[in-house]
Motif scaffolding. Structure first.
Motif, mmCIF file in Angstrom:
data_model
loop_
_atom_site.group_PDB
_atom_site.id
_atom_site.type_symbol
_atom_site.label_atom_id
_atom_site.label_comp_id
_atom_site.label_asym_id
_atom_site.label_seq_id
_atom_site.Cartn_x
_atom_site.Cartn_y
_atom_site.Cartn_z
ATOM 1 N N LEU A 55 46.726 42.335 32.406
ATOM 2 C CA LEU A 55 45.868 43.265 33.147
ATOM 3 C C LEU A 55 44.438 42.729 33.252
ATOM 4 C CD1 LEU A 55 47.065 46.700 31.731
ATOM 5 C CD2 LEU A 55 47.406 45.816 34.066
ATOM 6 N N ILE A 56 43.938 42.196 32.147
ATOM 7 C CA ILE A 56 42.584 41.635 32.138
ATOM 8 C C ILE A 56 42.521 40.436 33.074
ATOM 9 C CG2 ILE A 56 40.820 40.532 30.701
ATOM 10 C CD1 ILE A 56 42.081 42.281 28.348
ATOM 11 N N ASP A 57 43.551 39.601 33.016
ATOM 12 C CA ASP A 57 43.625 38.435 33.885
ATOM 13 C C ASP A 57 43.618 38.860 35.358
ATOM 14 O OD1 ASP A 57 44.100 35.462 34.130
ATOM 15 O OD2 ASP A 57 45.882 36.205 35.174
ATOM 16 N N CYS A 58 44.390 39.879 35.700
ATOM 17 C CA CYS A 58 44.460 40.361 37.094
ATOM 18 C C CYS A 58 43.096 40.829 37.596
ATOM 19 C CB CYS A 58 45.471 41.494 37.216
ATOM 20 S SG CYS A 58 47.173 40.925 37.157
ATOM 21 N N LEU A 59 42.317 41.446 36.734
ATOM 22 C CA LEU A 59 40.981 41.889 37.114
ATOM 23 C C LEU A 59 40.139 40.694 37.580
ATOM 24 C CD1 LEU A 59 38.750 44.127 37.173
ATOM 25 C CD2 LEU A 59 38.245 43.455 34.827
ATOM 26 N N PHE A 60 40.197 39.597 36.814
ATOM 27 C CA PHE A 60 39.389 38.431 37.174
ATOM 28 C C PHE A 60 39.974 37.650 38.352
ATOM 29 C CE2 PHE A 60 37.633 39.396 33.036
ATOM 30 C CZ PHE A 60 36.283 39.373 33.360
ATOM 31 N N VAL A 61 41.295 37.674 38.523
ATOM 32 C CA VAL A 61 41.897 37.068 39.712
ATOM 33 C C VAL A 61 41.351 37.771 40.951
ATOM 34 C CG1 VAL A 61 44.064 36.823 41.015
ATOM 35 C CG2 VAL A 61 43.979 36.194 38.585
ATOM 36 N N GLN A 62 41.282 39.096 40.892
ATOM 37 C CA GLN A 62 40.731 39.855 42.015
ATOM 38 C C GLN A 62 39.245 39.532 42.208
ATOM 39 O OE1 GLN A 62 40.164 44.086 41.444
ATOM 40 N NE2 GLN A 62 40.590 44.477 43.605
ATOM 41 N N MET A 63 38.509 39.436 41.123
ATOM 42 C CA MET A 63 37.069 39.198 41.230
ATOM 43 C C MET A 63 36.750 37.809 41.790
ATOM 44 S SD MET A 63 35.756 41.019 37.735
ATOM 45 C CE MET A 63 34.007 40.836 38.021
ATOM 46 N N ILE A 64 37.552 36.817 41.474
ATOM 47 C CA ILE A 64 37.252 35.448 41.912
ATOM 48 C C ILE A 64 37.757 35.172 43.331
ATOM 49 C CG2 ILE A 64 39.288 34.225 41.033
ATOM 50 C CD1 ILE A 64 35.604 33.130 40.689
ATOM 51 N N ASP A 65 38.630 36.018 43.846
ATOM 52 C CA ASP A 65 39.198 35.834 45.183
ATOM 53 C C ASP A 65 38.074 35.772 46.222
ATOM 54 O OD1 ASP A 65 40.365 36.217 47.757
ATOM 55 O OD2 ASP A 65 42.070 37.240 46.846
ATOM 56 N N HIS A 66 38.035 34.693 46.980
ATOM 57 C CA HIS A 66 36.955 34.473 47.951
ATOM 58 C C HIS A 66 36.831 35.612 48.959
ATOM 59 C CE1 HIS A 66 39.420 33.347 51.470
ATOM 60 N NE2 HIS A 66 40.294 32.949 50.550
ATOM 61 N N ARG A 67 37.931 36.299 49.261
ATOM 62 C CA ARG A 67 37.878 37.411 50.224
ATOM 63 C C ARG A 67 37.017 38.566 49.710
ATOM 64 N NH1 ARG A 67 44.233 37.874 50.668
ATOM 65 N NH2 ARG A 67 43.783 37.663 48.468
ATOM 66 N N ASN A 68 36.855 38.660 48.396
ATOM 67 C CA ASN A 68 36.055 39.746 47.819
ATOM 68 C C ASN A 68 34.582 39.380 47.690
ATOM 69 O OD1 ASN A 68 38.307 41.413 47.616
ATOM 70 N ND2 ASN A 68 38.911 40.414 45.716
ATOM 71 N N TRP A 69 34.220 38.240 48.243
ATOM 72 C CA TRP A 69 32.826 37.803 48.228
ATOM 73 C C TRP A 69 32.218 37.852 49.631
ATOM 74 C CZ3 TRP A 69 29.980 36.626 43.878
ATOM 75 C CH2 TRP A 69 30.705 36.700 42.683
ATOM 76 N N GLU A 70 32.976 38.422 50.568
ATOM 77 C CA GLU A 70 32.495 38.590 51.929
ATOM 78 C C GLU A 70 32.921 39.952 52.451
ATOM 79 O OE1 GLU A 70 33.839 35.489 54.493
ATOM 80 O OE2 GLU A 70 32.947 33.908 53.272
ATOM 81 N N ASN A 71 32.108 40.494 53.346
ATOM 82 C CA ASN A 71 32.437 41.759 53.985
ATOM 83 C C ASN A 71 32.014 41.647 55.447
ATOM 84 O OD1 ASN A 71 33.150 44.362 54.565
ATOM 85 N ND2 ASN A 71 31.420 45.300 53.503
ATOM 86 N N ASN A 72 32.974 41.667 56.330
ATOM 87 C CA ASN A 72 32.699 41.528 57.767
ATOM 88 C C ASN A 72 31.856 40.288 58.066
ATOM 89 O OD1 ASN A 72 34.128 43.907 58.337
ATOM 90 N ND2 ASN A 72 32.290 45.155 57.989
ATOM 91 N N GLY A 73 32.173 39.190 57.417
ATOM 92 C CA GLY A 73 31.473 37.931 57.663
ATOM 93 C C GLY A 73 30.180 37.759 56.893
ATOM 94 N N SER A 74 29.720 38.788 56.193
ATOM 95 C CA SER A 74 28.490 38.689 55.400
ATOM 96 C C SER A 74 28.843 38.406 53.942
ATOM 97 C CB SER A 74 27.702 39.992 55.454
ATOM 98 O OG SER A 74 27.306 40.251 56.767
#
Length: 178
Positions: A55-74
């Motif tokens: 579960l802890i690992d999944c949290l960081f997999v989600q956090m490191i995912d490049h898609r979660n570092w952008e929102n509508n191109g920003s």
């Protein structure tokens, strides 16, 4: 879970002080992990350690995912306070969860913090604001753990014995006050 990195706003207009604490969302997340840990006691044939670590690992997999570092191109933005809040929350999670944090998860946590710091510095290169060091984060974590007392479980206790991983926030060391 309460801590939702995907929708969290890290552009927070506040001042970093010694009174800063892990976010209520992170405290709630760890409380929820405690509930899961207690529920798993009902199924002794299941590997409680593996499930919680996953579960802890999944949290960081989600956090490191490049898609979660952008929102509508920003690109995701961080204020001075926001980057410190994220690093403090991660530092707190890793400290409380102790040996449940795999080396891989620890590395992902470091990458999340480094990415957040890089994002902050890219947008605030000439602001010259002080960045807190590991001892500052450690003190905030210990204060919070003391405040929460025994009602807040140390998930890492009682599992496999191994030394706790070092957590590198990626922050530059600030000079100690004179």
């Amino acid at each position: 879970m309460s801590f939702d990195f995907v929708t969290a706003d890290f552009v927070i207009d506040s001042t970093v002080t010694d009174a800063m604490q892990p976010s209520p969302q992170m405290e709630q997340l760890l409380g929820q992990l405690g509930v899961v840990a207690r529920e798993l006691d009902q199924w002794p044939s299941l590997s409680k350690r593996s499930i919680l670590s996953g579960l802890i690992d999944c949290l960081f997999v989600q956090m490191i995912d490049h898609r979660n570092w952008e929102n509508n191109g920003s690109k995701r933005m961080f204020s001075h306070y926001g980057v410190h809040q994220l690093v403090l929350d991660i530092h707190f999670l890793l400290r409380v969860c102790g040996s449940l944090v795999s080396k891989s998860t620890n590395n992902m946590a470091n990458r999340v913090c480094e990415k957040a710091l890089r994002s902050y510095f890219a947008a605030n290169a000439n602001k010259g604001r002080e960045m807190m060091n590991k001892s500052w984060y450690d003190a905030r974590v210990l204060t919070t753990m003391h405040r929460l007392g025994f009602s807040f479980p140390d998930f890492g206790k009682g599992f496999e014995h191994r030394s706790q991983q070092s957590f590198d926030t990626g922050a530059r060391e600030s000079p100690e006050p004179s």
